[in-house]
Design a protein around this motif. Sequence first.
Motif, short mmCIF file in Angstrom:
data_model
loop_
_atom_site.label_atom_id
_atom_site.label_comp_id
_atom_site.label_asym_id
_atom_site.label_seq_id
_atom_site.Cartn_x
_atom_site.Cartn_y
_atom_site.Cartn_z
N ILE A 123 -7.07 -21.42 -13.80
CA ILE A 123 -6.83 -21.54 -12.36
C ILE A 123 -5.61 -20.75 -11.89
CG2 ILE A 123 -6.20 -23.22 -10.54
CD1 ILE A 123 -7.89 -25.29 -12.10
N TYR A 124 -4.61 -20.54 -12.78
CA TYR A 124 -3.36 -19.97 -12.27
C TYR A 124 -3.47 -18.54 -11.70
CZ TYR A 124 -1.89 -16.91 -16.20
OH TYR A 124 -1.76 -15.90 -17.13
N PRO A 125 -4.53 -17.77 -12.00
CA PRO A 125 -4.64 -16.50 -11.27
C PRO A 125 -4.87 -16.68 -9.77
CG PRO A 125 -5.92 -16.41 -13.31
CD PRO A 125 -5.49 -17.83 -13.12
N TYR A 126 -5.24 -17.92 -9.34
CA TYR A 126 -5.56 -18.15 -7.93
C TYR A 126 -4.58 -19.10 -7.24
CZ TYR A 126 -9.75 -16.70 -10.39
OH TYR A 126 -10.62 -16.03 -11.22
N VAL A 127 -3.68 -19.70 -8.01
CA VAL A 127 -2.68 -20.62 -7.47
C VAL A 127 -1.32 -20.20 -8.04
CG1 VAL A 127 -1.89 -23.03 -7.43
CG2 VAL A 127 -4.34 -22.52 -7.28
N PRO A 181 3.85 -31.20 -20.94
CA PRO A 181 3.57 -30.47 -19.70
C PRO A 181 3.90 -28.99 -19.84
CG PRO A 181 4.91 -32.44 -19.28
CD PRO A 181 4.92 -32.20 -20.76
N ILE A 182 3.02 -28.14 -19.36
CA ILE A 182 3.26 -26.69 -19.37
C ILE A 182 3.08 -26.17 -17.93
CG2 ILE A 182 2.66 -26.33 -21.79
CD1 ILE A 182 0.16 -25.31 -19.17
N LEU A 183 3.77 -25.08 -17.64
CA LEU A 183 3.71 -24.50 -16.30
C LEU A 183 3.17 -23.08 -16.39
CD1 LEU A 183 4.42 -24.67 -13.25
CD2 LEU A 183 6.67 -23.75 -13.83
N LYS A 184 2.10 -22.81 -15.67
CA LYS A 184 1.54 -21.47 -15.58
C LYS A 184 1.93 -20.89 -14.23
CE LYS A 184 -0.84 -21.40 -19.45
NZ LYS A 184 -0.60 -20.40 -20.52
N ILE A 185 2.48 -19.68 -14.24
CA ILE A 185 2.98 -19.06 -13.02
C ILE A 185 2.21 -17.78 -12.75
CG2 ILE A 185 5.00 -18.11 -11.84
CD1 ILE A 185 6.73 -19.76 -13.76
N ARG A 186 1.65 -17.68 -11.56
CA ARG A 186 0.94 -16.45 -11.20
C ARG A 186 1.95 -15.35 -10.96
NH1 ARG A 186 -3.27 -15.88 -6.19
NH2 ARG A 186 -1.54 -16.79 -5.07
N THR A 187 1.63 -14.16 -11.45
CA THR A 187 2.50 -13.02 -11.21
C THR A 187 2.62 -12.73 -9.73
OG1 THR A 187 2.83 -10.67 -11.63
CG2 THR A 187 0.57 -11.44 -11.52
N ASN A 188 3.75 -12.18 -9.33
CA ASN A 188 3.97 -11.87 -7.92
C ASN A 188 3.10 -10.72 -7.42
OD1 ASN A 188 5.94 -13.83 -7.56
ND2 ASN A 188 7.54 -12.49 -8.35
#
Length: 538
Positions: A123-127, A181-188
Motif C-alpha cells: 500500500i505504501y506506494p499510494y499512501v 511495528p514498522i513504518l513504510k514511507i513513500r518516496t517524495n
Amino acid sequence: MKKILILTANPTNTKPLRVSEEVREIKSAWERSLNREQFEISIGEAVRPQEFRRTLLDHKPDIVHFSGHGGGEQGLALMADNGEAILVKPDTLNDFFEIVQGSFKIECLVLNACYSEIQAEGIYPYVDYVVGMNQKIGDTAARQFTQGFYDALFAGESIETAFKYGRNAIQMENICEHLTPILKIRTNLDFQAISASLKDIRLESFDGQVSLNSSFYIERLNIESNCYQTILEPGALIRIKAPKKMGKTSLMSRILNHGVQQGYQKVSIDVWSPETLTDISTFLQWFCAFISEELNLEVQIEQYWKKFLPNQQNCTKYFSDYILTQVDKPIVLGLDDIDEIFSYPQIAGEFFKLLRSWNEKGKNSDIWQKLHIIIAHSQEVYAINFDINSSPFNVGFSVELGEFNQLQVKELIKRHGLNWSEQEIQKLIDMIDGHPYLLRVALYHLAKGQLTLDEFLKKAPTEEGLYRDHLYKYLSILEDNQNLKIAMKEVVKSDIPVQLDAKIGFKLRSLGLVEAKENKIIPLCNLYRLYFSDRLSN
C-alpha cells in the motif's frame, strides 16, 4: 483540520480483541490534547468490506486507523454479513488504495493488526506513511503503541516522530515487542510524473553493495525488520544465505548499521586472504589482531597466546579476557563471504567450532552476550566436508535471500523513473525474473535511455547484451567443471524440472544459476536458459 477515521473489526469466529479499549485510548488522547480542535475523529465499528469502502469515500480522511486481525498473505480480516471473518487479500487492498489515490490523499494508514507488514508493503506506494506489524502483536503492545502514537500526533508531532513514540511506549512497559511495528514511507518523488532522464533521478552504479542511503534498496518482507530485532538480542547470531549477487552484503551492512545506531561497535570482515589461511594458528592470530585494530585496541597477541595451549583456547581467552573486557559496548561482528574459508577444510572446521562455542557461551555468560555475530555465505554448507553440528550453521536466526517478488520489481522500476505498463513489466520479469543484480543492471541502462526495452530483451542472452561479462564468467566456471557443465546443459535443455545429484544441485544453486522446484532443478531465469542452451551446445 485533519480527519482521522478509526475502523475496527473483531469477527465472531476469531480470538476476541479489546478493540473498543483501543478506540477509547485514541479518543482520550484527543480529549487531553491542547490541539484537539485541529483534529476530527470518526469511528466505524464491525466494518464489512462495503463499509470499509463507503466510510473512506464519505469521510475522505487524512489518517486511517484499522484495529483488528491480520493473517499476512491470507489477508486482513473484515466482517462478513454473518459476523464471521472475511479475509481481504493483499492485492485487493493494494488495488483499492491505488484507486483511492486518484480520488483523495491519505497521509497515513495505521494497520494495527498481526502480520500486516505485507499489506503495508503493497500500500505504501499510494499512501505517504503506512504502519504495519512484522509479526504477531499482543493486545497490550498494540494498545501501548496506539497510546504513544496518538499522544505525539495530537501534540503536533510528525508521523515519523509519532511512530517512534509509539514504539517507545511499548518499550517503556517492558514489553519486548517494540520492534514489531514498522513504518513504510513513500518516496517524495511522484514517479508517475517523472521522465527517465538523469536530471530527474540520480542513478547509481549497479556494482557492489547498495549504499546505506540509496533510494534503490528494496526491503524484503519481514527480513530486515526481523534481523534488526534479532541482532539486538544478547549473544545474537544471524546467518544470511543466498546465491551470489542476491544482496547479502547490502543486507549485512544495514544490520551492522542498525547495531551502530543502537550504540554498538561494529567490525566487518569481507576479505579472507590466503596469506592468513596457511594454518589455524596463523589464521586465529590474524583474526584477533584484525578485530583489535578495528576496535582501536592495541594488538596484544603475544601476551595472551600461550604456546602450550590449543589455538581455539588462546583465541577464546583473547576475546573474553581482552577484547570483550576492554570494550564497554556490545560488538556486532559481520563475517561476509565466509564460504571463502570452505576451501581450507581444516581451518574452516576449527574456526566454525570456535564460533559455535562462543554462541553457546552467550546463552549463560554476560561477557559473551556482548558479542553479536552475522555470517553471510553463498555455498550450501551441507556440501562441505565438516561437522554441521559443531558449527554455527544450524543455530541462530537463519535468513535466506531469494529473488524479488512482483511488487518489489514494480517498485524498483518506479524508483528508476520508468512509467511502464503491466505488459512491459511482465516482459522484463519473463527474461530475468526478480534477480536483484540483473534488474539493477537492466534498469540502470534503460533509465539512462541507452536502449529500449525491446532492444534489451533481444540482446540480453547474447554476446552483445548487457550481461556478456556476467554470463561469460559463469560459462568459464562451467567449462572448468565438466560435471557442472553436463548438469547445467541438462537443466536448460529440459522443459520440465530435472533431478540432479544433490551435490551438483547444491553447487549450481550456490552459483545462482538454478533454483529448486520441490526436489528438482530449473534454471533461475529465462536469460540463463537461453544463453546456456546456445553456448553449451557448441
